[in-house]
Design an enzyme around this catalytic site. Sequence first.
Site, mmCIF file in Angstrom:
data_model
loop_
_atom_site.group_PDB
_atom_site.id
_atom_site.type_symbol
_atom_site.label_atom_id
_atom_site.label_comp_id
_atom_site.label_asym_id
_atom_site.label_seq_id
_atom_site.Cartn_x
_atom_site.Cartn_y
_atom_site.Cartn_z
ATOM 1 N N ASN A 212 44.128 45.715 44.608
ATOM 2 C CA ASN A 212 43.517 44.907 43.559
ATOM 3 C C ASN A 212 42.646 43.838 44.211
ATOM 4 O O ASN A 212 43.170 42.853 44.742
ATOM 5 C CB ASN A 212 44.586 44.258 42.685
ATOM 6 N N ASP A 271 51.994 39.990 41.495
ATOM 7 C CA ASP A 271 53.051 40.530 40.642
ATOM 8 C C ASP A 271 52.494 41.326 39.466
ATOM 9 O O ASP A 271 53.096 42.315 39.052
ATOM 10 C CB ASP A 271 53.930 39.383 40.129
ATOM 11 N N ARG A 376 40.076 30.976 33.273
ATOM 12 C CA ARG A 376 39.942 31.706 34.533
ATOM 13 C C ARG A 376 38.701 31.316 35.322
ATOM 14 O O ARG A 376 38.532 31.730 36.470
ATOM 15 C CB ARG A 376 39.932 33.220 34.269
#
Length: 593
Positions: A212, A271, A376
Site C-alpha cells: 500500500n 492496520d 486527510r
Amino acid sequence: MFESPRQCVNVRGAWSESQEELHETQPVSPVNTGNRGKKKKKKKQQHKREKRSDSVRKMSTDKSAAAAVSDERKVELTSTVINSDEPIVRGIFQIEKKSCDVVLTATRLIWTPIQPETPTGEVDARRREERVELKDVFAVKVKRRRSVGQQTGGTLLGLTLFRCVRKGRKLKDRPLHLNNLSVDHCEVWFKHLKDLLSGFKERPKSLKVLVNPCSHRKEAEQVYRDTVAPLFKLADIRADVSVTERKGHALSILKECKLDEYDGVVCVGGDGSVAEVAHGLLLRAQMDAGKDTDSIFTPVRAALPLGVIPAGSTDIVAGSVHGIRHPVTAAMHIIMGHRQAVDVCSFSAQGQLLRFGFSAMVGFGGRTLALAERHRWMPPSQRREFAVIKTLANLKPEDCELSFLPLKQNQRDTQEQRSGESVRDSDGGGTDEDEAWQTTQGLFLNISIMAIPCLCSMAPRGLAPNTRLDNGSMALIAVGNTSRSEFIKHLKRYSSLTNQFSFSFVETHSVRAVKLRPRSRVGWADDTSEENADGDSKSTPIISSEGTYPWNIDGDLLELPSEVLVRVHPQLVTLFGVNVEESEESPIKCGCL
C-alpha cells in the site's frame, strides 16, 4: 528458529552411495610377487606349490564371501550413522581468521579451531567447540571476490551461511563465513547444505506481496524495496509484488489471483491494509468453499498464511504477532516460516456479513477516526492530534443497548489448555440464540471489541491485555459516561504499565459474541456541529437522522447501520509470527484512537 529439519532422503542416499563407491575403489592389497625377478625354483618346490593350489582356491573363496558380508555390514553401519546424526561431510575452513575442523550433520554445523600440539604432545584444552543449528540457517551462498563493476565470476573465497539470530524481540540476519579456496571442496559442501535447508517445508518459496503506497508517510514501497526484498532474495523466495492503487484494490486482487501458486500472502502497510488483506483471504476461502455470506454462518479458515510488514502509524497487528514494530523482524518471521494461528471477528448486520477484522471501536474511537478522515489534507501526525483534541473537546456519549455472550469459565480453561492447537468454532450451529445473552443499556463514551491484544508502542500492555491471539474469545471494554477529566485519565493509562481498567466507569468482559444496538438514531457530522457542542456532555448523546454511526475497524472507517453483530472465530487465519504478550518498545504519544 523453532523447527527441526526433515532429513533429506536424497542426501542420505547420496551419502550411502559415496561410501560404497569409496569402498569399491579402495586399493586392494596385491598378492606377494617379490620373487618374480629371481631365478626359478626347483621343480620339486613347484610341484609342492601346485599341490597346495586347491587349498588356496578354497581359502580365497571363503575370504571373498567374508568380504561380501563385511561390505553389507559396512553399508548397514553407514545408514545407522546417518540416522543417528553422525557427520555427513567434514573439512577444513577458515572461520574468523582461524583454521577450523568443520563437521556437518543433518541438524547442525560444528567447528573446532585447529591448534598445534604442545611440546609435551598434549592438545590445548582451551579449544572450544562451536556450533550452529541448521534450523537457524536460512540461506547459503558462494562467496567470491569481484572487481568493481564485475557482475559474474570472480575469485572463489568459500561459502557464507546466513543465520537468523534473536536479540530481545528483534530478529536479525547474521552471516557466518566459511573460507576455503578449493572449488571442489566448496561445491560438495554447498550441495549438502542446500539439500538440508530444502528439508524445512514450512518455509515459503513463493509469496504474493501487496504494497500500500499510501500507508502512513507513504514509505511502504521504500520499506519493502530497501529492507524486505533483499532478505527475500537472499532466502531464494520468489515474490510477486502488486502495488495497490485504491481502497479495495487488494481485495479484488485476492478474489481473482490463483492462490495455489503461492505459499503465503504478505501485506506491506498499516492496520487498515492488513485488515483488508485478511478480509480478502477469508472472503476468498468462503467463496471457494461455497459459503453463503448473506446469512449467519461458520466460516472456514484462510487457505494461506498472512505475513505483516509494518509500515503504518500504529501497526497493532504486527505488534501483537511480532512483539515489536520492526520490518526486519517481520521479514525474518516470514522467511523462517514461523506461524501463529489467530482469532478473527466477523461483523454482520441484518444477517449479512459486512467484513472480517481483528478489533473495533465505537464512540470516541470511531468519531476520532471519522474526524481525522475528513481532514486527510493534513499531515498524518497533525491530523490524528487534531482529531483527538477536537473529539475530546466535544466529548459526547452514545446511547446504546449492549448485549454479549460471556465466555464461561469451563470454556476459558479448555481454550487455554488447547491454545496453539486447532479448535472448533464455538459459535457454530446457531447455538448463540439458545444461550442467555447479558444486556445492558445506557450512555457509553467508548466501546472496544478486540480479538487480539493490540500491542503497540503507545500501549505496551496492549489495548486489550486480557485476551490472547488464539484463545477463542474477544475482549469487550465498555467505558461508561463520566467526566472529561476522568476519561482522559483512563486514556493516559494505556501508555503506562498501570491497569487502565481500574475505574468504576470501565467494564471488561471476555465474550464470544456482541450485539450493539443504538437506542437513538446516532450519526456524526463534520467537525461536530455547534448544536451538538452546546449540550451537556455528561447526559446528551449525539443525535443524527442519518441512521448510521462510525466504526473504527482495524484503523479503517466504516459507517454501519443501527445494529451490528460481532462474533469471534477461533484461529480462523494464520499469521507469520509468534505468540507474544508484551511489547518492549518505549511508549510514545498515543495516536491509535
